[in-house]
Each structure stands twice: as structure tokens, then as C-alpha cells.
Design an enzyme around this catalytic site. Structure first.
Site, PDB file in Angstrom:
ATOM      1  N   LYS A  22       0.812  -1.218   0.000  1.00  0.00           N
ATOM      2  CA  LYS A  22       0.000   0.000   0.000  1.00  0.00           C
ATOM      3  C   LYS A  22       0.851   1.276   0.000  1.00  0.00           C
ATOM      4  O   LYS A  22       0.548   2.221  -0.730  1.00  0.00           O
ATOM      5  CB  LYS A  22      -0.913  -0.029   1.227  1.00  0.00           C
ATOM      6  CG  LYS A  22      -1.846   1.130   1.372  1.00  0.00           C
ATOM      7  CD  LYS A  22      -2.877   0.820   2.434  1.00  0.00           C
ATOM      8  CE  LYS A  22      -2.230   0.347   3.727  1.00  0.00           C
ATOM      9  NZ  LYS A  22      -1.892   1.443   4.648  1.00  0.00           N
ATOM     10  N   ARG A  97      -8.837   5.530  10.843  1.00  0.00           N
ATOM     11  CA  ARG A  97      -8.785   4.143  11.295  1.00  0.00           C
ATOM     12  C   ARG A  97      -9.907   3.827  12.271  1.00  0.00           C
ATOM     13  O   ARG A  97     -10.074   2.667  12.643  1.00  0.00           O
ATOM     14  CB  ARG A  97      -7.463   3.919  12.019  1.00  0.00           C
ATOM     15  CG  ARG A  97      -6.419   3.115  11.250  1.00  0.00           C
ATOM     16  CD  ARG A  97      -5.323   2.838  12.229  1.00  0.00           C
ATOM     17  NE  ARG A  97      -4.307   1.924  11.831  1.00  0.00           N
ATOM     18  CZ  ARG A  97      -3.254   2.179  11.077  1.00  0.00           C
ATOM     19  NH1 ARG A  97      -3.139   3.350  10.506  1.00  0.00           N
ATOM     20  NH2 ARG A  97      -2.324   1.279  10.875  1.00  0.00           N
ATOM     21  N   ARG A 136       8.193 -14.224   1.952  1.00  0.00           N
ATOM     22  CA  ARG A 136       9.085 -13.089   2.190  1.00  0.00           C
ATOM     23  C   ARG A 136       9.800 -13.252   3.532  1.00  0.00           C
ATOM     24  O   ARG A 136      10.996 -13.001   3.647  1.00  0.00           O
ATOM     25  CB  ARG A 136       8.286 -11.778   2.174  1.00  0.00           C
ATOM     26  CG  ARG A 136       9.172 -10.544   2.175  1.00  0.00           C
ATOM     27  CD  ARG A 136       8.368  -9.275   2.058  1.00  0.00           C
ATOM     28  NE  ARG A 136       7.699  -8.951   3.310  1.00  0.00           N
ATOM     29  CZ  ARG A 136       6.894  -7.902   3.475  1.00  0.00           C
ATOM     30  NH1 ARG A 136       6.647  -7.101   2.463  1.00  0.00           N
ATOM     31  NH2 ARG A 136       6.344  -7.657   4.637  1.00  0.00           N
ATOM     32  N   ARG A 142      12.957 -13.631   8.608  1.00  0.00           N
ATOM     33  CA  ARG A 142      12.208 -12.967   9.683  1.00  0.00           C
ATOM     34  C   ARG A 142      11.371 -14.003  10.419  1.00  0.00           C
ATOM     35  O   ARG A 142      10.201 -14.222  10.109  1.00  0.00           O
ATOM     36  CB  ARG A 142      11.328 -11.866   9.095  1.00  0.00           C
ATOM     37  CG  ARG A 142      12.166 -10.693   8.640  1.00  0.00           C
ATOM     38  CD  ARG A 142      11.457  -9.866   7.614  1.00  0.00           C
ATOM     39  NE  ARG A 142      10.157  -9.406   8.066  1.00  0.00           N
ATOM     40  CZ  ARG A 142       9.546  -8.345   7.542  1.00  0.00           C
ATOM     41  NH1 ARG A 142      10.125  -7.643   6.602  1.00  0.00           N
ATOM     42  NH2 ARG A 142       8.369  -7.992   7.965  1.00  0.00           N
ATOM     43  N   ARG A 153      -2.676 -10.592  11.810  1.00  0.00           N
ATOM     44  CA  ARG A 153      -2.682  -9.197  11.352  1.00  0.00           C
ATOM     45  C   ARG A 153      -3.711  -8.972  10.247  1.00  0.00           C
ATOM     46  O   ARG A 153      -4.345  -7.925  10.175  1.00  0.00           O
ATOM     47  CB  ARG A 153      -1.284  -8.794  10.860  1.00  0.00           C
ATOM     48  CG  ARG A 153      -0.364  -8.390  12.003  1.00  0.00           C
ATOM     49  CD  ARG A 153       0.805  -7.550  11.514  1.00  0.00           C
ATOM     50  NE  ARG A 153       1.731  -8.320  10.692  1.00  0.00           N
ATOM     51  CZ  ARG A 153       2.705  -9.093  11.184  1.00  0.00           C
ATOM     52  NH1 ARG A 153       2.890  -9.173  12.474  1.00  0.00           N
ATOM     53  NH2 ARG A 153       3.502  -9.756  10.382  1.00  0.00           N
TER      54      ARG A 153
HETATM   55  P1  ADP Z   1       1.013  -0.650  10.394  1.00  0.00           P
HETATM   56  O1  ADP Z   1       2.262  -0.777  11.205  1.00  0.00           O
HETATM   57  O2  ADP Z   1      -0.154  -1.454  10.891  1.00  0.00           O
HETATM   58  O3  ADP Z   1       1.209  -0.696   8.918  1.00  0.00           O
HETATM   59  P2  ADP Z   1       1.025   2.272  10.325  1.00  0.00           P
HETATM   60  O4  ADP Z   1       2.407   2.253   9.811  1.00  0.00           O
HETATM   61  O5  ADP Z   1      -0.026   2.897   9.486  1.00  0.00           O
HETATM   62  O6  ADP Z   1       0.487   0.812  10.696  1.00  0.00           O
HETATM   63  O7  ADP Z   1       0.981   2.942  11.770  1.00  0.00           O
HETATM   64  C1  ADP Z   1       1.877   2.586  12.781  1.00  0.00           C
HETATM   65  C2  ADP Z   1       1.311   2.979  14.141  1.00  0.00           C
HETATM   66  O8  ADP Z   1       1.007   4.383  14.167  1.00  0.00           O
HETATM   67  C3  ADP Z   1      -0.005   2.309  14.513  1.00  0.00           C
HETATM   68  O9  ADP Z   1       0.191   1.047  15.075  1.00  0.00           O
HETATM   69  C4  ADP Z   1      -0.600   3.312  15.498  1.00  0.00           C
HETATM   70  O10 ADP Z   1      -0.002   3.202  16.779  1.00  0.00           O
HETATM   71  C5  ADP Z   1      -0.191   4.628  14.902  1.00  0.00           C
HETATM   72  N1  ADP Z   1      -1.235   5.141  13.966  1.00  0.00           N
HETATM   73  C6  ADP Z   1      -1.095   5.341  12.630  1.00  0.00           C
HETATM   74  N2  ADP Z   1      -2.214   5.820  12.096  1.00  0.00           N
HETATM   75  C7  ADP Z   1      -3.110   5.924  13.110  1.00  0.00           C
HETATM   76  C8  ADP Z   1      -4.471   6.340  13.209  1.00  0.00           C
HETATM   77  N3  ADP Z   1      -5.153   6.756  12.118  1.00  0.00           N
HETATM   78  N4  ADP Z   1      -5.058   6.310  14.422  1.00  0.00           N
HETATM   79  C9  ADP Z   1      -4.409   5.901  15.501  1.00  0.00           C
HETATM   80  N5  ADP Z   1      -3.134   5.477  15.495  1.00  0.00           N
HETATM   81  C10 ADP Z   1      -2.485   5.499  14.303  1.00  0.00           C
END
Ligand code: ADP
Length: 206
Positions: A22, A97, A136, A142, A153
Site C-alpha cells: 500500500k 482508522r 518473504r 524474519r 494481522r
Molecule cells: P502498520 O504498522 O499497521 O502498517 P502504520 O504504519 O499505518 O500501521 O501505523 C503505525 C502505528 O502508528 C499504529 O500502530 C498506530 O499506533 C499509529 N497510527 C497510525 N495511524 C493511526 C491512526 N489513524 N489512528 C491511531 N493510530 C495510528
């Protein structure tokens, strides 16, 4: 009415399962459309890395895998969207989210006489994604990325996005794109889907 001659301003979201590439797609689409790609996860991580006031606040929350509180997240996003480069459009990734965030974004935009134009939804068969990520993890050694963890997940993602998608579906905003394939193939599909909705790349528009 404003900007009508160049078509709708691309105010977009991208939603997709972990492992569907994404972030890569978001960067590419945003570049094509000439709007900033705004990833809340990236912004939070940068703040943690730079040990900003916000970063210090959210570090333990993120480390625990929890959501940053809506109030902080909403403020971060509205501050970012207030910047001039987002005036003609944006592509949000990782936000909203929660339903509270959905409502906040709606109110924020309508306060400016704006609205979301589309929600790009990358769809991919769960089993195929799990298989891809498992390969992967093996290739990259990993060992923490077990099949169970990967499946978990995916399940969390499906459960958490369902109510948001329902809200956007009921407004006819969701554009589904097959998320399996090479980066180029998926990018082409997104491009075509957005083209059908009247969004043109900046190269074509100018
Ligand atoms: P992932 O690691 O699931 O791909 P992201 O990289 O988008 O998620 O976000 C990493 C972390 O940042 C999340 O686990 C959360 O703690 C915080 N976060 C990101 N976007 C949001 C949101 N819209 N609302 C609340 N927390 C968020």
C-alpha cells in the site's frame, strides 16, 4: 465549482491489507496526481525517531501496537491538511482508522466546503497474501513473521476496516482495485480506476 475546469480535486484515501504494498502504491499515485501522500504511521514514526514532543507522547503507545488517541491523531492530520501543498488534494494512508476519525475528517473537510472524492480499496485474497508474506519472511529470515502472526494481522485489518468501509460504501466512495500482482500492474489498475472517476495525472492535465 472551484477548480471545475481541471476536474475534481483528488481528495483520496487508500486502504489495503498489510502486505499489499500500500505504501508504495500511495507514493506512486500521489506523485501521478500531483498531491502529497500523507501516511499517519510515517509521520508518527518520524516524530518518535526525532524525539519530538509528540513522538515522546506516542512512543509507548506505538511500541505496544495500540492506536494513538483520536484527539492527537485528528490534530496531526488537520495540521497536515492545513498546509498549502494539500490545498488541491491529498492521498491519506493509514487514516481514518476509527469511526470517530471518519467523522472528524468529514467535518474538517465540510468546514472548508470540501469532501472526499474516493476511497481506493486494495483487495487481495487473504490466503494469497499470507502465502506471499510467509515466503518473504523465509527469504529474509524474519522468524517472528510466522504464519499465525501474519494471519492474525490480516484478521485484525479486516475487522477494523469493516465499519469504515461500510460508511464509505454507503456513500458510493469505494473504488475496489485488485491488489495482487506486480507493483506496476497494481499501479496501472489504480490509474485506470481513478481515470474512470475523472482524475487525471498532472502530466495530462497541464
Ligand atoms: P502498520 O504498522 O499497521 O502498517 P502504520 O504504519 O499505518 O500501521 O501505523 C503505525 C502505528 O502508528 C499504529 O500502530 C498506530 O499506533 C499509529 N497510527 C497510525 N495511524 C493511526 C491512526 N489513524 N489512528 C491511531 N493510530 C495510528
Amino acid at each position: 465549482m472551484t477548480g471545475g475546469e481541471t476536474g475534481p480535486s483528488p481528495r483520496l484515501l487508500i486502504v489495503g491489507p498489510p502486505g499489499a504494498g500500500k505504501g508504495t502504491q500511495a507514493t506512486q499515485i500521489a506523485e501521478t496526481l500531483g498531491v502529497p501522500a500523507i501516511s499517519t504511521g510515517d509521520i508518527f514514526r518520524a516524530n518518535v525517531r526525532d524525539e519530538t514532543e509528540l513522538g515522546v507522547k506516542v512512543k509507548t503507545i506505538m511500541d505496544a501496537g495500540d492506536y494513538v488517541p483520536d484527539s492527537l491523531t485528528n490534530e496531526l492530520v488537520s495540521d497536515r491538511l492545513d498546509q498549502s501543498d494539500a490545498a488541491q488534494g491529498f492521498l491519506l494512508d493509514g487514516y481514518p482508522r476509527t469511526l470517530q476519525q471518519v467523522g472528524f475528517l468529514d467535518d474538517y473537510l465540510s468546514g472548508k466546503g470540501q469532501a472526499l472524492e474516493a476511497v481506493i480499496l486494495l483487495v487481495a485474497d487473504r490466503d494469497e497474501i499470507v502465502e506471499r508474506l510467509r515466503k518473504r519472511a523465509l527469504d529474509q529470515g524474519r522468524s517472528d513473521d510466522t504464519e499465525d502472526a501474519i494471519r492474525h494481522r490480516q484478521d485484525v485489518y479486516l475487522r477494523e476496516t469493516a465499519p469504515l468501509l461500510e460508511s464509505y460504501r454507503s456513500r458510493g466512495l469505494v473504488v475496489e482495485v485488485d491488489g495482487l500482482g506486480t507493483i506496476e500492474q497494481v499501479a496501472e489498475r489504480i490509474d485506470a480506476a481513478l481515470g474512470e472517476r475523472g482524475f487525471r495525472s498532472t502530466a495530462a492535465a497541464s
